[in-house]
Design a protein around this motif. Sequence first.
Motif, PDB file in Angstrom:
ATOM      1  N   LEU A  16      33.992 -50.834  47.491  1.00  0.00           N
ATOM      2  CA  LEU A  16      33.232 -50.031  46.544  1.00  0.00           C
ATOM      3  C   LEU A  16      31.790 -49.975  47.013  1.00  0.00           C
ATOM      4  CD1 LEU A  16      33.307 -48.487  43.853  1.00  0.00           C
ATOM      5  CD2 LEU A  16      32.716 -50.648  42.711  1.00  0.00           C
ATOM      6  N   GLN A  17      31.309 -48.792  47.281  1.00  0.00           N
ATOM      7  CA  GLN A  17      29.982 -48.609  47.856  1.00  0.00           C
ATOM      8  C   GLN A  17      28.897 -49.313  47.040  1.00  0.00           C
ATOM      9  OE1 GLN A  17      28.855 -44.522  48.312  1.00  0.00           O
ATOM     10  NE2 GLN A  17      27.182 -44.964  49.736  1.00  0.00           N
ATOM     11  N   ASN A  18      27.989 -49.980  47.774  1.00  0.00           N
ATOM     12  CA  ASN A  18      26.831 -50.687  47.200  1.00  0.00           C
ATOM     13  C   ASN A  18      27.197 -51.950  46.418  1.00  0.00           C
ATOM     14  OD1 ASN A  18      24.939 -48.891  48.240  1.00  0.00           O
ATOM     15  ND2 ASN A  18      25.015 -47.562  46.455  1.00  0.00           N
ATOM     16  N   SER A  19      28.444 -52.436  46.534  1.00  0.00           N
ATOM     17  CA  SER A  19      28.814 -53.688  45.856  1.00  0.00           C
ATOM     18  C   SER A  19      28.013 -54.867  46.415  1.00  0.00           C
ATOM     19  CB  SER A  19      30.310 -53.959  46.018  1.00  0.00           C
ATOM     20  OG  SER A  19      31.072 -52.993  45.354  1.00  0.00           O
ATOM     21  N   MET A  49      32.999 -55.330  53.050  1.00  0.00           N
ATOM     22  CA  MET A  49      32.231 -54.131  53.381  1.00  0.00           C
ATOM     23  C   MET A  49      32.913 -53.299  54.467  1.00  0.00           C
ATOM     24  SD  MET A  49      28.276 -55.500  53.361  1.00  0.00           S
ATOM     25  CE  MET A  49      27.594 -53.884  53.774  1.00  0.00           C
ATOM     26  N   LYS A  50      33.740 -53.955  55.283  1.00  0.00           N
ATOM     27  CA  LYS A  50      34.412 -53.264  56.384  1.00  0.00           C
ATOM     28  C   LYS A  50      35.793 -52.763  56.004  1.00  0.00           C
ATOM     29  CE  LYS A  50      32.008 -56.257  59.686  1.00  0.00           C
ATOM     30  NZ  LYS A  50      32.165 -57.340  60.704  1.00  0.00           N
ATOM     31  N   ILE A  97      18.801 -51.467  49.265  1.00  0.00           N
ATOM     32  CA  ILE A  97      18.741 -51.990  50.636  1.00  0.00           C
ATOM     33  C   ILE A  97      19.854 -51.360  51.476  1.00  0.00           C
ATOM     34  CG2 ILE A  97      19.021 -54.089  52.055  1.00  0.00           C
ATOM     35  CD1 ILE A  97      16.406 -53.957  50.511  1.00  0.00           C
ATOM     36  N   PRO A  98      19.564 -50.907  52.718  1.00  0.00           N
ATOM     37  CA  PRO A  98      20.619 -50.314  53.562  1.00  0.00           C
ATOM     38  C   PRO A  98      21.675 -51.329  53.973  1.00  0.00           C
ATOM     39  CG  PRO A  98      18.553 -50.542  54.787  1.00  0.00           C
ATOM     40  CD  PRO A  98      18.236 -50.846  53.363  1.00  0.00           C
ATOM     41  N   ASP A  99      22.869 -50.838  54.270  1.00  0.00           N
ATOM     42  CA  ASP A  99      23.980 -51.716  54.668  1.00  0.00           C
ATOM     43  C   ASP A  99      23.630 -52.595  55.861  1.00  0.00           C
ATOM     44  OD1 ASP A  99      25.504 -50.719  52.659  1.00  0.00           O
ATOM     45  OD2 ASP A  99      26.750 -49.427  53.907  1.00  0.00           O
ATOM     46  N   ALA A 100      22.803 -52.082  56.777  1.00  0.00           N
ATOM     47  CA  ALA A 100      22.472 -52.819  58.001  1.00  0.00           C
ATOM     48  C   ALA A 100      21.712 -54.110  57.715  1.00  0.00           C
ATOM     49  CB  ALA A 100      21.649 -51.927  58.932  1.00  0.00           C
ATOM     50  N   ASP A 101      21.068 -54.204  56.550  1.00  0.00           N
ATOM     51  CA  ASP A 101      20.242 -55.368  56.238  1.00  0.00           C
ATOM     52  C   ASP A 101      20.849 -56.297  55.189  1.00  0.00           C
ATOM     53  OD1 ASP A 101      18.028 -54.747  57.924  1.00  0.00           O
ATOM     54  OD2 ASP A 101      17.383 -53.220  56.494  1.00  0.00           O
TER      55      ASP A 101
END
Length: 495
Positions: free
Chosen positions: A363-366, A357-358, A330-334
């Motif tokens: 860690l990416q995709n956590s 996340m900001k 799922i993309p970060d925006a959602d």
Amino acid sequence: MAAAASMLKTTFFILKPTYKIPVFSLFQSPFIRSIPNKRTLHHHNRRHYQLTRKFCYSQLAQEQSHRSRANVIEILEERGLLEAITGDNLRSICTDSSLRVYCGFDPTAESLHLGNLIGIIVLSWFLRCGHSAVALVGGATGRVGDPSGKSLERPELDIETLERNISGISGIVLKILGDISTDNNSIKVLNNYDWWKDVKLLDFLKDVGRFARVNTMMAKESVKRRLESSDQGLSYTEFTYQLLQGYDFVHLFKSENITVQIGGSDQWGNITAGTELIRKLHQSDSAFGLTFPLLLKSDGTKFGKSEDGAIWLSPSMLSPYKFYQYFFSIPDADVVRFLKILTFLTLDEIKLIETQMKSNGYLQNSAQKKLAEEVTRFVHGEDGLQEAIKATEALKPGSETRLDWKTIEGIAEDVPCCSLSYDEVLDVGVVDLSVSTGLIESKSAARRLLKQGGLYLNNGRVDNEGKKISVDDIVDGKILLLSAGKKNKMVVRIQ
């Protein structure tokens, strides 16, 4: 409360204890002042005492339940799960008393899909707040087909297919919600064919049809859209669907004491048809409708579809591994919005994830991993989640997790596969095998990928162009896993 207190006083008066009644400090209910010590009771009074104690416990449980019941409407609203309700007084009623609520599911397939999951989640929230829930499978209405959101009439299903779909959907709902239900807040699955099979047309027209107004039915959004957008128009069968669904609510209101129907926003017209029929047939305003928004991505496209089709909830139609992977991508925006809608994490927990996340050390995709874990656990249980995690970790190229035959077979339905004999595999070069199985188009492309460090055998990087398959390479003597990069894989079954 006053009636309960009066009853208790009368009960204790009948017992006429000759001893001083001690204060039982464990209970602080305002209407339970004291309970006699059982050891001091005479034998002939024990039965009266047990009945009295049972009454006290029952009253106390009801009082505590009333005090502790969360407002499910506010919870749904805070999490983006509330589109509309037919009456604002439902907000107060849901904390004052235990409700019975239902959601309908059409048996158009053997499994529910991701679009149906919100209905199950909303039912789950009602259960978690002390209410009881009913999942209604449309064994009767499924023979007609709901025109809502459809440009063409649904294909007719044969009876055998319909029965198989009903059984599959019922099993999914009970599996997902069964662990949440208790004696006080239970989940029940019903089939509306059980009452529709005995309804006669003339009786239905006389008792129900005379309350239906054609101008009101024509004004329903589902009908208007269909008439405006389809060259084929709308059949009479589909036109009457809203009456059938409306009568379902009437029947459940009368026979099951159900007062709330929930559904997606496209079901508003069908739901209000039910509340109107109840008002006219039973002169009651105590039936309510609640809708939740349809699941959409941030770009406005429908959520719940992959390149391979629908995201099914049944593990026989989509493995827990594939299900998990869908949410992991799922993309970060959602992801934050879906954490609110599709999980039961607290809003504070979700806010913390959003803050992380900001941050620079994120860690990416956590967040996606947390979403995938929570939704997979809810749908497939802890065993399904562990199966998905194990497969995900084991199938990472370069992973040190030991592969076994069961893990590879667990993803075999989700990746390309082929079957070869021992003679076609043993002492064959990995470069040649990657081409003959169709994983890579040509030997030159395979050699180039190998030099770039992207060719793997059973997750181990192949560094030697002359590497050949040995008996030890065949996992559990049954299977091989070839990988070209991180995503392209080929399962080779050894016959």
